[in-house]
Structures are given as C-alpha cells and as structure tokens.
Motif scaffolding. Structure first.
Motif, PDB file in Angstrom:
ATOM      1  N   VAL A   1       0.846  -1.196   0.000  1.00 22.44           N
ATOM      2  CA  VAL A   1       0.000   0.000   0.000  1.00 22.44           C
ATOM      3  C   VAL A   1       0.875   1.236   0.000  1.00 22.44           C
ATOM      4  CG1 VAL A   1      -1.949  -1.129   1.119  1.00 22.44           C
ATOM      5  CG2 VAL A   1      -0.169  -0.085   2.517  1.00 22.44           C
ATOM      6  N   ALA A   2       0.290   2.333  -0.491  1.00 18.98           N
ATOM      7  CA  ALA A   2       1.064   3.568  -0.634  1.00 18.98           C
ATOM      8  C   ALA A   2       1.402   4.195   0.708  1.00 18.98           C
ATOM      9  CB  ALA A   2       0.286   4.556  -1.505  1.00 18.98           C
ATOM     10  N   ILE A   3       0.540   4.004   1.717  1.00 20.06           N
ATOM     11  CA  ILE A   3       0.747   4.603   3.038  1.00 20.06           C
ATOM     12  C   ILE A   3       0.992   3.482   4.035  1.00 20.06           C
ATOM     13  CG2 ILE A   3      -0.255   6.079   4.826  1.00 20.06           C
ATOM     14  CD1 ILE A   3      -2.085   7.248   2.706  1.00 20.06           C
ATOM     15  N   THR A   4       2.076   3.569   4.780  1.00 22.53           N
ATOM     16  CA  THR A   4       2.426   2.506   5.723  1.00 22.53           C
ATOM     17  C   THR A   4       1.879   2.762   7.120  1.00 22.53           C
ATOM     18  OG1 THR A   4       4.542   3.586   6.151  1.00 22.53           O
ATOM     19  CG2 THR A   4       4.487   1.850   4.459  1.00 22.53           C
ATOM     20  N   ASN A   5       1.415   3.978   7.422  1.00 24.58           N
ATOM     21  CA  ASN A   5       0.804   4.299   8.706  1.00 24.58           C
ATOM     22  C   ASN A   5      -0.573   4.911   8.440  1.00 24.58           C
ATOM     23  OD1 ASN A   5       3.012   3.640  10.571  1.00 24.58           O
ATOM     24  ND2 ASN A   5       4.078   5.335   9.595  1.00 24.58           N
ATOM     25  N   ILE A   6      -1.627   4.176   8.814  1.00 18.82           N
ATOM     26  CA  ILE A   6      -2.994   4.610   8.524  1.00 18.82           C
ATOM     27  C   ILE A   6      -3.714   4.894   9.835  1.00 18.82           C
ATOM     28  CG2 ILE A   6      -5.181   3.995   7.433  1.00 18.82           C
ATOM     29  CD1 ILE A   6      -3.615   2.083   5.631  1.00 18.82           C
ATOM     30  N   GLU A   7      -4.012   6.159  10.091  1.00 14.30           N
ATOM     31  CA  GLU A   7      -4.774   6.539  11.276  1.00 14.30           C
ATOM     32  C   GLU A   7      -6.241   6.663  10.875  1.00 14.30           C
ATOM     33  OE1 GLU A   7      -4.811   9.816  14.929  1.00 14.30           O
ATOM     34  OE2 GLU A   7      -3.297   9.939  13.342  1.00 14.30           O
ATOM     35  N   LEU A   8      -7.079   5.825  11.442  1.00 12.39           N
ATOM     36  CA  LEU A   8      -8.485   5.767  11.049  1.00 12.39           C
ATOM     37  C   LEU A   8      -9.266   6.905  11.681  1.00 12.39           C
ATOM     38  CD1 LEU A   8      -8.962   1.913  11.252  1.00 12.39           C
ATOM     39  CD2 LEU A   8      -8.560   3.321   9.239  1.00 12.39           C
ATOM     40  N   ASP A   9     -10.124   7.516  10.875  1.00 15.37           N
ATOM     41  CA  ASP A   9     -10.850   8.727  11.269  1.00 15.37           C
ATOM     42  C   ASP A   9     -12.291   8.377  11.612  1.00 15.37           C
ATOM     43  OD1 ASP A   9     -11.869  11.235  11.647  1.00 15.37           O
ATOM     44  OD2 ASP A   9     -11.532  11.935   9.592  1.00 15.37           O
ATOM     45  N   GLN A  10     -12.617   8.402  12.900  1.00 13.20           N
ATOM     46  CA  GLN A  10     -13.966   8.053  13.346  1.00 13.20           C
ATOM     47  C   GLN A  10     -14.985   9.093  12.907  1.00 13.20           C
ATOM     48  OE1 GLN A  10     -14.192   7.424  17.554  1.00 13.20           O
ATOM     49  NE2 GLN A  10     -16.211   6.456  17.475  1.00 13.20           N
ATOM     50  N   ALA A  11     -14.555  10.336  12.702  1.00 17.06           N
ATOM     51  CA  ALA A  11     -15.475  11.404  12.320  1.00 17.06           C
ATOM     52  C   ALA A  11     -15.920  11.284  10.865  1.00 17.06           C
ATOM     53  CB  ALA A  11     -14.826  12.761  12.555  1.00 17.06           C
ATOM     54  N   ASN A  12     -15.173  10.546  10.051  1.00 15.40           N
ATOM     55  CA  ASN A  12     -15.509  10.378   8.632  1.00 15.40           C
ATOM     56  C   ASN A  12     -15.444   8.901   8.269  1.00 15.40           C
ATOM     57  OD1 ASN A  12     -15.601  13.320   7.562  1.00 15.40           O
ATOM     58  ND2 ASN A  12     -13.659  13.221   8.707  1.00 15.40           N
ATOM     59  N   PRO A  13     -16.372   8.102   8.790  1.00 20.18           N
ATOM     60  CA  PRO A  13     -16.279   6.649   8.637  1.00 20.18           C
ATOM     61  C   PRO A  13     -16.424   6.150   7.213  1.00 20.18           C
ATOM     62  CG  PRO A  13     -18.404   7.266   9.581  1.00 20.18           C
ATOM     63  CD  PRO A  13     -17.557   8.499   9.578  1.00 20.18           C
ATOM     64  N   ASN A  14     -17.052   6.949   6.324  1.00 18.13           N
ATOM     65  CA  ASN A  14     -17.263   6.501   4.946  1.00 18.13           C
ATOM     66  C   ASN A  14     -16.157   6.939   3.990  1.00 18.13           C
ATOM     67  OD1 ASN A  14     -19.765   5.227   5.532  1.00 18.13           O
ATOM     68  ND2 ASN A  14     -20.790   7.220   5.484  1.00 18.13           N
ATOM     69  N   ASN A  15     -15.207   7.725   4.479  1.00 11.15           N
ATOM     70  CA  ASN A  15     -14.084   8.122   3.634  1.00 11.15           C
ATOM     71  C   ASN A  15     -13.188   6.915   3.336  1.00 11.15           C
ATOM     72  OD1 ASN A  15     -15.025  10.704   3.720  1.00 11.15           O
ATOM     73  ND2 ASN A  15     -13.271  11.580   4.773  1.00 11.15           N
ATOM     74  N   PRO A  16     -12.539   6.920   2.145  1.00 12.36           N
ATOM     75  CA  PRO A  16     -11.648   5.797   1.833  1.00 12.36           C
ATOM     76  C   PRO A  16     -10.438   5.775   2.765  1.00 12.36           C
ATOM     77  CG  PRO A  16     -11.492   7.517   0.157  1.00 12.36           C
ATOM     78  CD  PRO A  16     -12.638   7.882   1.032  1.00 12.36           C
ATOM     79  N   ALA A  17     -10.068   4.559   3.199  1.00  8.19           N
ATOM     80  CA  ALA A  17      -8.918   4.405   4.092  1.00  8.19           C
ATOM     81  C   ALA A  17      -7.721   3.807   3.374  1.00  8.19           C
ATOM     82  CB  ALA A  17      -9.291   3.531   5.279  1.00  8.19           C
ATOM     83  N   VAL A  18      -7.962   2.786   2.537  1.00 10.60           N
ATOM     84  CA  VAL A  18      -6.852   2.105   1.868  1.00 10.60           C
ATOM     85  C   VAL A  18      -7.379   1.384   0.640  1.00 10.60           C
ATOM     86  CG1 VAL A  18      -7.153  -0.005   3.248  1.00 10.60           C
ATOM     87  CG2 VAL A  18      -4.910   0.510   2.237  1.00 10.60           C
ATOM     88  N   THR A  19      -6.530   1.290  -0.385  1.00  8.84           N
ATOM     89  CA  THR A  19      -6.861   0.536  -1.601  1.00  8.84           C
ATOM     90  C   THR A  19      -5.848  -0.585  -1.773  1.00  8.84           C
ATOM     91  OG1 THR A  19      -7.864   2.450  -2.710  1.00  8.84           O
ATOM     92  CG2 THR A  19      -7.101   0.647  -4.110  1.00  8.84           C
ATOM     93  N   PHE A  20      -6.353  -1.783  -2.037  1.00  9.09           N
ATOM     94  CA  PHE A  20      -5.495  -2.947  -2.288  1.00  9.09           C
ATOM     95  C   PHE A  20      -5.573  -3.306  -3.762  1.00  9.09           C
ATOM     96  CE2 PHE A  20      -6.992  -3.678   2.174  1.00  9.09           C
ATOM     97  CZ  PHE A  20      -5.766  -3.455   2.797  1.00  9.09           C
ATOM     98  N   ASN A  21      -4.407  -3.605  -4.351  1.00 11.81           N
ATOM     99  CA  ASN A  21      -4.318  -4.023  -5.754  1.00 11.81           C
ATOM    100  C   ASN A  21      -3.519  -5.317  -5.847  1.00 11.81           C
ATOM    101  OD1 ASN A  21      -5.365  -1.486  -7.325  1.00 11.81           O
ATOM    102  ND2 ASN A  21      -3.921  -0.672  -5.820  1.00 11.81           N
TER     103      ASN A  21
END
Length: 361
Positions: free
Chosen positions: A40-60
C-alpha cells in the motif's frame, strides 16, 4: 433407403458423443500461481472516526490463472499476525482491486483482535478461488502496515432466560450472560446452577427475538424475529430432570451446543468479591447471586482505560490477559480495559470466566 438413413443417424450420434467426450477431456483446471498483492502507498494509517465513509486504503493485486475461462474470486483477509491464525474476511470480489472505507478497515482490524487507540501492525493477504464453490484456494504474498483504530465493539452478547435459570421467563431481569471465550468470539459457555426446567438464549435483554434454542439433537436454531420460536434447551422442550450444576456450551461457528453435568467437589465458596485496579475509581464490591453462590456481578460500573482484577475475601487475586471477556487465573495478569464506558461485569469463581459488557458503545 430407410436402412441408409438409420445408418447415417447412428454415425452422427457417435460423432456428437465423441465430440462431447473430447471437450470434457480438454476441460482441465489447475491451481493458479499465487497472485501478487502490491504494497500500500501509506504505511501508517490513522483511522478517522469522524468520517467513517471516507476511503482508508486501496489494495491491488495481479490476476489469477486457473487455466480455464471461469469465475475467479479474490477474498481479502486481515490478521493481527503473519501466520493468519484467525484471519478475518473483509471482502470477496471478482476484480483486481478493492477500496475499504475507514469504518470497514476499522471493523476488520477490530474483529482481527487489534486493540483501539494505539498503533498496531496489520497483515493482509488475498486468497483466490475458482467457481461458486470456492475451489482450489491459493493465498497471495502477505503485506503489512501500521494502523491506529478507533473503538469498535465487535462482539455479540447472549443472555439466559427460562424457569431453569435465575431470571425465570423474564427477558429483562438482570439475566446472566453467557461467558464469551477470550480467543474464540464464537464460543460461549455458562457453568453454573440450573433448576429442573428449561431455558433459552436471548441476544438483547428486554426483547424476545433474536431467540436461540434447539429443535432436537445438538444443533441450535434461531428466530431472528417474525418467525417461529425454536424449542427450549437442553433438548427440544425436554426439561432438565434434576437441579444441579451443569456446563452449557454454545458454538456459533458450527451452530452446535452441549449441556453436561459439572462436578463442584472441592470448590471454594467465597463470601465476598471486589473489583480492584486502575480502571475503577475505588475498590468495588460485587453482588453474589442468590441463585448461584459462584456467580458475581456489578451493574453499570464506570470504568476508564486501565486494568482490573477480582479479589476474594481470602485475599486471592484473579486476573486475565484478554479485554472484554476471558478466563481469569489465580495471580494472573490484570484484565485490560481499553475504552471508557459503563459496564456490566460478571465473574464465575468456579471456572474463572469473566465478561465486561459495555452499555453505551
């Protein structure tokens, strides 16, 4: 002429049958080589509880090749360890990529056992299968990244009801919960006293459905709501013949249950039990069940992040290593409390089982 016509038809039939046989012989499927899952492009992903429907990560990932034109599916799995001891299936798609929202990724890592509000390593792989029966599964390489989840209570809680139990046939009478296994969230047990009678299992106190029971054998049945209620435990409306101590085990992985006698020979009967630790503001006394002296509880106890343990009147200390539920042992680790809330806390001094049920999460 009629004989010639019949001969021609027979020859055609033989040719068709031969053609079909040849086609079947040519349809061969072999295991694909493992697909390659990209980092994945980002190695540290901080999940945002205020925007639960926003994209977090894409797998290919690359395409699978089973040697035939057939439906191929890609099952994305998440785990808290590289061995994928208890993998969580996130999505099953027939494309070469998928995007997870904040809420989807948070739910996946929470179900995999990663604690909230701290950085954890998450492991991801793709398992490819062919056809609607998920045949010839092959796992890809594993990638890893760090994730900071917010809190997501991934568990279900279940409660006893019936004339064989303390609350009777009252669905909202401080019904004792089943104790969830600390490592298998689909496995529940209750070891304790049962009167001669019958019982069922409810998912929500105060509601009669979803309602769990059995229609015979060792299989469980459910009325999720709007249907017919199942028969009672322990055997399709057949009552417990003799009051005593039993262990009731229910496994939601394979929808099975067991109900067997339990020996209490040599068991200690304590006269008091308290909750102590950094999560509780003070030493909190627990209430001893008048129905079963080995069951202790306290309702709506405010707890903060920290830890707790159970201390008996003999000054013995019992603790466990898993949050929300598990099995405490004598002088065991302090029980972690990972999120602030009010909890119903239950402890079984026969088995060491404990469960902390959040009331507002």
């Amino acid at each position: 002429m009629k004989k010639i016509s019949i001969l021609i038809q027979m020859c055609c039939a033989i040719l068709v049958m031969s053609s079909c046989t040849d086609d079947n012989a040519d349809f061969k499927v072999s295991e694909t080589t493992p697909v390659v899952l990209s980092d994945v492009a980002i190695t540290n992903i901080e999940l945002d509880q205020a925007n639960p429907n926003n994209p977090a990560v894409t797998f290919n990932w690359s395409s699978a090749d089973y040697g035939q034109q057939a439906a191929v599916f890609y099952n994305v799995q998440v785990s808290k360890d590289a061995a994928f001891t208890n993998p969580v299936s996130v999505t099953n798609v027939n494309t070469n990529s998928t995007t997870l929202s904040m809420n989807q990724l948070n739910s996946a890592v929470g179900s995999a056992g990663l604690p909230p509000f701290q950085w954890n390593a998450a492991y991801v792989r793709v398992v490819t299968t062919i056809g609607t029966t998920a045949s010839l599964p092959v796992a890809s390489n594993t990638i890893t990244f760090n994730v900071y989840p917010y809190f997501n209570y991934p568990f279900k809680d279940y409660y006893l009801v019936g004339d064989a139990t303390q609350p009777g046939w009252n669905n909202n009478n401080n019904n004792p919960p089943l104790f969830r296994d600390g490592s298998n969230p689909n496995l529940y047990k209750y070891s304790g006293y049962f009167s001669a009678g019958q019982f069922k299992v409810l998912e929500v106190k105060g509601l009669w459905q979803p309602q769990w029971g059995t229609n015979g054998g060792t299989a469980i049945n459910v009325n999720p709501g709007g249907g017919s209620d199942p028969g009672t435990f322990p055997n399709n409306n057949s009552a417990i013949a003799a009051a005593g101590y039993y262990t009731f085990t229910i496994n939601y992985s394979d929808n099975s249950f067991s109900f067997v006698p339990l020996s209490t020979t040599g068991a200690t009967t304590f006269t008091s039990m308290t909750i102590q630790g950094t999560s509780a503001t003070a030493s909190t006394p627990m209430t001893q069940s008048t129905f079963d002296s080995h069951i202790w509880y306290v309702n709506a106890l405010p707890l903060t992040p920290g830890d707790l343990k159970f201390v008996t009147n003999t000054s013995s200390v019992w603790g466990g290593s898993t949050s929300f539920s598990g099995t405490a042992t004598l002088n065991g680790a302090n029980i972690p409390v990972i999120v602030q809330d009010e909890y119903d806390v239950w402890f079984n001094d026969l088995t060491g089982h404990y469960i902390l049920i959040p009331l507002n999460l």
